[in-house]
Design a protein around this motif. Structure first.
Motif, PDB file in Angstrom:
ATOM      1  N   GLN A   1       0.889  -1.199   0.014  1.00 24.65           N
ATOM      2  CA  GLN A   1       0.074  -0.172   0.051  1.00 24.65           C
ATOM      3  C   GLN A   1       0.852   1.196  -0.042  1.00 24.65           C
ATOM      4  O   GLN A   1       0.991   1.982  -0.835  1.00 24.65           O
ATOM      5  CB  GLN A   1      -0.865   0.038   1.228  1.00 24.65           C
ATOM      6  CG  GLN A   1      -1.927   1.222   1.292  1.00 24.65           C
ATOM      7  CD  GLN A   1      -3.143   0.963   0.070  1.00 24.65           C
ATOM      8  OE1 GLN A   1      -3.372  -0.075  -0.357  1.00 24.65           O
ATOM      9  NE2 GLN A   1      -3.395   2.266  -0.371  1.00 24.65           N
TER      10      GLN A   1
ATOM     11  N   ASP B   1     -12.304   4.546  -1.737  1.00 22.46           N
ATOM     12  CA  ASP B   1     -11.025   4.381  -1.870  1.00 22.46           C
ATOM     13  C   ASP B   1     -10.356   5.663  -1.107  1.00 22.46           C
ATOM     14  O   ASP B   1      -9.450   5.257  -0.285  1.00 22.46           O
ATOM     15  CB  ASP B   1     -10.747   4.237  -3.454  1.00 22.46           C
ATOM     16  CG  ASP B   1      -9.163   4.040  -3.689  1.00 22.46           C
ATOM     17  OD1 ASP B   1      -8.516   3.517  -2.825  1.00 22.46           O
ATOM     18  OD2 ASP B   1      -8.677   4.340  -4.789  1.00 22.46           O
TER      19      ASP B   1
ATOM     20  N   HIS C   1     -13.141   4.193 -12.816  1.00 21.10           N
ATOM     21  CA  HIS C   1     -12.900   4.350 -11.413  1.00 21.10           C
ATOM     22  C   HIS C   1     -12.172   5.783 -11.258  1.00 21.10           C
ATOM     23  O   HIS C   1     -12.775   6.339 -10.211  1.00 21.10           O
ATOM     24  CB  HIS C   1     -11.538   3.464 -11.139  1.00 21.10           C
ATOM     25  CG  HIS C   1     -11.140   3.568  -9.757  1.00 21.10           C
ATOM     26  ND1 HIS C   1     -11.827   3.227  -8.615  1.00 21.10           N
ATOM     27  CD2 HIS C   1      -9.923   4.241  -9.071  1.00 21.10           C
ATOM     28  CE1 HIS C   1     -11.252   3.663  -7.441  1.00 21.10           C
ATOM     29  NE2 HIS C   1     -10.108   4.206  -7.682  1.00 21.10           N
ATOM     30  N   ASN C   2     -11.603   6.480 -12.276  1.00 21.70           N
ATOM     31  CA  ASN C   2     -11.382   8.007 -12.014  1.00 21.70           C
ATOM     32  C   ASN C   2     -12.455   8.877 -13.051  1.00 21.70           C
ATOM     33  O   ASN C   2     -11.933  10.095 -13.384  1.00 21.70           O
ATOM     34  CB  ASN C   2      -9.950   8.404 -12.664  1.00 21.70           C
ATOM     35  CG  ASN C   2      -9.062   7.554 -11.626  1.00 21.70           C
ATOM     36  OD1 ASN C   2      -9.149   7.615 -10.437  1.00 21.70           O
ATOM     37  ND2 ASN C   2      -7.888   6.767 -12.201  1.00 21.70           N
TER      38      ASN C   2
ATOM     39  N   HIS D   1      -2.753  -3.308  -9.352  1.00 25.21           N
ATOM     40  CA  HIS D   1      -1.585  -2.964  -8.855  1.00 25.21           C
ATOM     41  C   HIS D   1      -0.416  -3.996  -9.013  1.00 25.21           C
ATOM     42  O   HIS D   1      -0.602  -4.920  -8.651  1.00 25.21           O
ATOM     43  CB  HIS D   1      -1.698  -2.352  -7.341  1.00 25.21           C
ATOM     44  CG  HIS D   1      -1.969  -1.052  -7.265  1.00 25.21           C
ATOM     45  ND1 HIS D   1      -0.851  -0.009  -7.456  1.00 25.21           N
ATOM     46  CD2 HIS D   1      -2.946  -0.260  -6.886  1.00 25.21           C
ATOM     47  CE1 HIS D   1      -1.406   1.101  -7.212  1.00 25.21           C
ATOM     48  NE2 HIS D   1      -2.535   1.121  -6.986  1.00 25.21           N
TER      49      HIS D   1
ATOM     50  N   ASP E   1      -4.001   5.670   6.053  1.00 27.18           N
ATOM     51  CA  ASP E   1      -2.522   6.012   5.890  1.00 27.18           C
ATOM     52  C   ASP E   1      -1.996   7.016   7.215  1.00 27.18           C
ATOM     53  O   ASP E   1      -0.736   6.889   7.671  1.00 27.18           O
ATOM     54  CB  ASP E   1      -2.067   7.004   4.515  1.00 27.18           C
ATOM     55  CG  ASP E   1      -2.240   6.091   3.565  1.00 27.18           C
ATOM     56  OD1 ASP E   1      -2.394   4.590   3.632  1.00 27.18           O
ATOM     57  OD2 ASP E   1      -2.211   6.455   2.214  1.00 27.18           O
TER      58      ASP E   1
ATOM     59  N   HIS F   1      -2.389   0.979 -13.506  1.00 25.29           N
ATOM     60  CA  HIS F   1      -3.030  -0.003 -12.777  1.00 25.29           C
ATOM     61  C   HIS F   1      -4.443  -0.107 -12.851  1.00 25.29           C
ATOM     62  O   HIS F   1      -4.941  -1.456 -12.697  1.00 25.29           O
ATOM     63  CB  HIS F   1      -2.633   0.145 -11.121  1.00 25.29           C
ATOM     64  CG  HIS F   1      -3.350   1.160 -10.398  1.00 25.29           C
ATOM     65  ND1 HIS F   1      -2.932   2.420 -10.394  1.00 25.29           N
ATOM     66  CD2 HIS F   1      -4.609   1.243  -9.892  1.00 25.29           C
ATOM     67  CE1 HIS F   1      -3.715   3.196  -9.786  1.00 25.29           C
ATOM     68  NE2 HIS F   1      -4.627   2.485  -9.367  1.00 25.29           N
ATOM     69  N   ASN F   2      -5.141   0.963 -13.291  1.00 27.01           N
ATOM     70  CA  ASN F   2      -6.695   0.695 -13.502  1.00 27.01           C
ATOM     71  C   ASN F   2      -6.725   0.010 -14.894  1.00 27.01           C
ATOM     72  O   ASN F   2      -7.852  -1.024 -14.746  1.00 27.01           O
ATOM     73  CB  ASN F   2      -7.202   2.227 -13.589  1.00 27.01           C
ATOM     74  CG  ASN F   2      -7.315   2.881 -12.134  1.00 27.01           C
ATOM     75  OD1 ASN F   2      -7.705   2.174 -11.284  1.00 27.01           O
ATOM     76  ND2 ASN F   2      -7.049   4.387 -12.015  1.00 27.01           N
TER      77      ASN F   2
ATOM     78  N   TYR G   1       4.530   9.248   1.887  1.00 29.37           N
ATOM     79  CA  TYR G   1       4.659   8.888   0.618  1.00 29.37           C
ATOM     80  C   TYR G   1       6.247   9.048   0.044  1.00 29.37           C
ATOM     81  O   TYR G   1       6.895   8.298  -0.878  1.00 29.37           O
ATOM     82  CB  TYR G   1       3.767   9.044  -0.476  1.00 29.37           C
ATOM     83  CG  TYR G   1       2.346   8.965  -0.004  1.00 29.37           C
ATOM     84  CD1 TYR G   1       1.872   8.263   0.846  1.00 29.37           C
ATOM     85  CD2 TYR G   1       1.256   9.885  -0.655  1.00 29.37           C
ATOM     86  CE1 TYR G   1       0.457   7.988   1.340  1.00 29.37           C
ATOM     87  CE2 TYR G   1       0.031   9.767  -0.110  1.00 29.37           C
ATOM     88  CZ  TYR G   1      -0.368   8.897   0.606  1.00 29.37           C
ATOM     89  OH  TYR G   1      -1.509   8.717   1.319  1.00 29.37           O
ATOM     90  N   ARG G   2       6.764  10.116   0.388  1.00 25.63           N
ATOM     91  CA  ARG G   2       7.935  10.724   0.169  1.00 25.63           C
ATOM     92  C   ARG G   2       9.005  10.671   1.128  1.00 25.63           C
ATOM     93  O   ARG G   2       9.778  11.589   0.985  1.00 25.63           O
ATOM     94  CB  ARG G   2       8.137  11.821  -0.971  1.00 25.63           C
ATOM     95  CG  ARG G   2       7.458  11.685  -2.111  1.00 25.63           C
ATOM     96  CD  ARG G   2       8.141  10.713  -3.066  1.00 25.63           C
ATOM     97  NE  ARG G   2       7.370  10.532  -4.315  1.00 25.63           N
ATOM     98  CZ  ARG G   2       6.584   9.663  -4.652  1.00 25.63           C
ATOM     99  NH1 ARG G   2       6.126   8.916  -3.790  1.00 25.63           N
ATOM    100  NH2 ARG G   2       5.968   9.753  -5.946  1.00 25.63           N
TER     101      ARG G   2
ATOM    102  N   TYR H   1      -8.041   5.679   2.352  1.00 27.32           N
ATOM    103  CA  TYR H   1      -6.699   5.540   2.679  1.00 27.32           C
ATOM    104  C   TYR H   1      -6.392   6.851   3.257  1.00 27.32           C
ATOM    105  O   TYR H   1      -5.135   6.934   3.775  1.00 27.32           O
ATOM    106  CB  TYR H   1      -5.977   5.446   1.091  1.00 27.32           C
ATOM    107  CG  TYR H   1      -5.852   6.463   0.023  1.00 27.32           C
ATOM    108  CD1 TYR H   1      -5.587   7.586   0.274  1.00 27.32           C
ATOM    109  CD2 TYR H   1      -6.534   5.935  -1.270  1.00 27.32           C
ATOM    110  CE1 TYR H   1      -5.373   8.485  -0.920  1.00 27.32           C
ATOM    111  CE2 TYR H   1      -6.628   6.914  -2.214  1.00 27.32           C
ATOM    112  CZ  TYR H   1      -6.348   8.025  -2.001  1.00 27.32           C
ATOM    113  OH  TYR H   1      -6.342   9.181  -2.895  1.00 27.32           O
TER     114      TYR H   1
ATOM    115  N   HIS I   1       2.268   1.917  -5.902  1.00 30.21           N
ATOM    116  CA  HIS I   1       2.676   3.251  -6.742  1.00 30.21           C
ATOM    117  C   HIS I   1       4.118   3.193  -7.464  1.00 30.21           C
ATOM    118  O   HIS I   1       4.344   3.505  -8.333  1.00 30.21           O
ATOM    119  CB  HIS I   1       2.233   4.467  -6.160  1.00 30.21           C
ATOM    120  CG  HIS I   1       0.670   4.659  -6.294  1.00 30.21           C
ATOM    121  ND1 HIS I   1       0.189   5.112  -7.719  1.00 30.21           N
ATOM    122  CD2 HIS I   1      -0.004   4.421  -5.550  1.00 30.21           C
ATOM    123  CE1 HIS I   1      -0.969   5.330  -7.244  1.00 30.21           C
ATOM    124  NE2 HIS I   1      -1.383   4.872  -6.118  1.00 30.21           N
TER     125      HIS I   1
ATOM    126  N   ARG J   1      -2.429  -4.199   0.206  1.00 32.62           N
ATOM    127  CA  ARG J   1      -3.501  -3.731  -0.995  1.00 32.62           C
ATOM    128  C   ARG J   1      -4.716  -4.603  -0.468  1.00 32.62           C
ATOM    129  O   ARG J   1      -5.811  -4.213  -0.838  1.00 32.62           O
ATOM    130  CB  ARG J   1      -3.110  -3.848  -2.315  1.00 32.62           C
ATOM    131  CG  ARG J   1      -1.923  -2.905  -2.912  1.00 32.62           C
ATOM    132  CD  ARG J   1      -2.833  -1.598  -3.279  1.00 32.62           C
ATOM    133  NE  ARG J   1      -1.772  -0.640  -3.374  1.00 32.62           N
ATOM    134  CZ  ARG J   1      -2.213   0.792  -3.463  1.00 32.62           C
ATOM    135  NH1 ARG J   1      -3.596   1.138  -3.851  1.00 32.62           N
ATOM    136  NH2 ARG J   1      -1.199   1.750  -3.404  1.00 32.62           N
TER     137      ARG J   1
END
Ligand SMILES: Nc1nc2c(ncn2[C@H]2C[C@H](O)[C@@H](COP(=O)(O)OP(=O)(O)OP(=O)(O)O)O2)c(=O)[nH]1
Length: 378
Positions: free
Chosen positions: A49, A193, A155-156, A98, A201, A121-122, A306-307, A197, A103, A62
């Motif tokens: 994830q 979703d 999805h988007n 995924h 997260d 991934h989608n 994430y970074r 997260y 990512h 995930r």
């Protein structure tokens, strides 16, 4: 009883390969069960994830993320009178595509596949449910209903312009009417979703020590949640305090989405699932003020989690693994397991061979990719 604007199982546009109806499961319950029994679904348990698989048993993978998304989707869909089975089905499928390392893996594979039609991934989730799962005698894929495929594809939101690789293939066979909104059920899965997260997260980042409760208290929504908990339960033990505050953040997001949808449904009065598809914009979304607040939270999570420096080190390490493995398989099909090798050798072009290699690599779990890297790259 569901609402007029809900997708109705009896009105499903059906499956590409006609099948007799189940006597005890609706079409979307059946789709859901096919997803749960798929290989790609099981592999989600060892896919990243945010943290790479071996970093700790506490953190979301995930798979646990997907289960949380499905739970939120059922709650929102049920409250709005929508078909909960369809919302759950789309939620369970949404991350099937995924690759290993989430990512980070996606970014690396997108670069490697750039000369061969790309990776996303989608689009890969659609490819898995229409082509890559090969367990049924009569067809490749899971032979899902049109509505489930539509939900995964959009999805988007609606898709206009050039189609990503797998979508073009799938759409040629199914005509998913990509320019319209998704069903309300699929919109619910997409927003669920974000709810899931944005909530988990925060938990995982705290647990990993990437930031503290004091850092979070500076953020909108979260700061208020901690202040409420402190007022109601002064001196609460730290882990309970954290959980109490973050579950309030969760509640704020879910209640906001439901309130926005209820207002829009009351003013627009859709009379059918098609009315939802034809509307000007989605019916399921965050309010503008909460959306702005979530942007601030996401931006905090991006830089602090994430970074985060430790995550960036892992990103580099796993990117190098994929950069090493992909060309190795592409240039020497003998490195692939037998049935993948046979497919790669039969491919009519380098582009077709790269797609087969991509399907193989994207299907790997984190741990399998790491093992393969150790075996083949040393
Ligand atoms: N967007 C993004 N998310 C990341 C990154 N690294 C880790 N993550 C985590 C944060 C969230 O838990 C999760 C978001 O990914 P998802 O695939 O669930 O949602 P996203 O909105 O990125 O894509 P999607 O809606 O599935 O098209 O991945 C990154 O570099 N970018």
């Amino acid at each position: 009883m569901t609402a007029l604007y809900a997708c109705q199982p009896n009105d499903s546009r059906g499956r590409h390969w006609p099948e007799t109806m189940s006597t005890f499961r609706s079409p979307w319950q059946r789709d859901r069960d096919r997803i749960i029994h798929s290989s790609a679904f099981r592999r989600l348990k060892h896919k990243t994830q945010v943290f790479v698989e071996h970093e700790g048993d506490y953190y979301r993978t995930r798979l646990t993320h997907t289960i949380e998304v499905a739970q939120v989707a059922r709650t929102i869909a049920g409250t709005l009178g929508l078909n909960t089975d369809l919302a759950e089905t789309v939620a369970l499928a949404h991350d099937l595509g995924h690759p290993p390392f989430g990512h980070t893996g996606e970014d690396a594979l997108a670069v490697l596949m750039a000369p061969y039609g790309g990776f996303d991934h989608n689009a890969q989730a659609l490819r898995i449910v229409t082509k890559l799962e090969r367990h049924y005698a009569d067809f490749d894929g899971l032979n899902l209903t049109w509505e489930s495929l539509e939900g995964i594809a959009k999805h988007n939101g609606p898709i206009t312009g050039p189609l990503p690789y797998a979508l073009a293939d799938v759409n040629a066979e199914w005509d998913l009417e990509l320019h319209t909104n998704a069903s309300a059920e699929a919109q619910v899965a997409a927003v669920a979703d974000d709810v899931a997260y944005n909530h988990h997260d925060l938990h995982d980042g705290l647990r990993a020590g990437l930031f503290s409760e004091e850092d979070l208290a500076q953020l909108p929504v979260i700061g208020e949640a901690f202040a409420q908990v402190d007022a109601l339960h002064p001196g609460l033990e730290p882990m309970r305090r954290r959980h109490e505050a973050l579950r309030r953040v969760f509640g704020v997001m879910v209640e906001d989405v439901i309130a926005v949808a209820q207002n829009r449904l009351t003013s627009l009065q859709p009379q059918s699932a098609q009315d939802i598809r034809d509307m000007d914009g989605p019916i399921i979304r965050f309010s503008k003020p909460l959306y702005q607040n979530l942007k601030a939270i996401k931006s905090f999570l991006f830089t602090r989690m994430y970074r985060a420096p430790t995550v960036v080190v892992e990103r580099k390490r796993v990117t190098e693994m994929l950069n090493g493995l992909f060309p190795l398989y592409l240039n020497d099909a003998g490195k692939l397991p037998d049935h993948w090798r046979a497919a790669a050798e039969a491919a009519g072009s380098e582009t077709a061979r790269a797609r087969i290699v991509l399907d193989y690599v994207a299907g790997m779990t984190d741990r399998f990719a790491i093992q393969e890297a150790e075996r083949l790259l040393g």
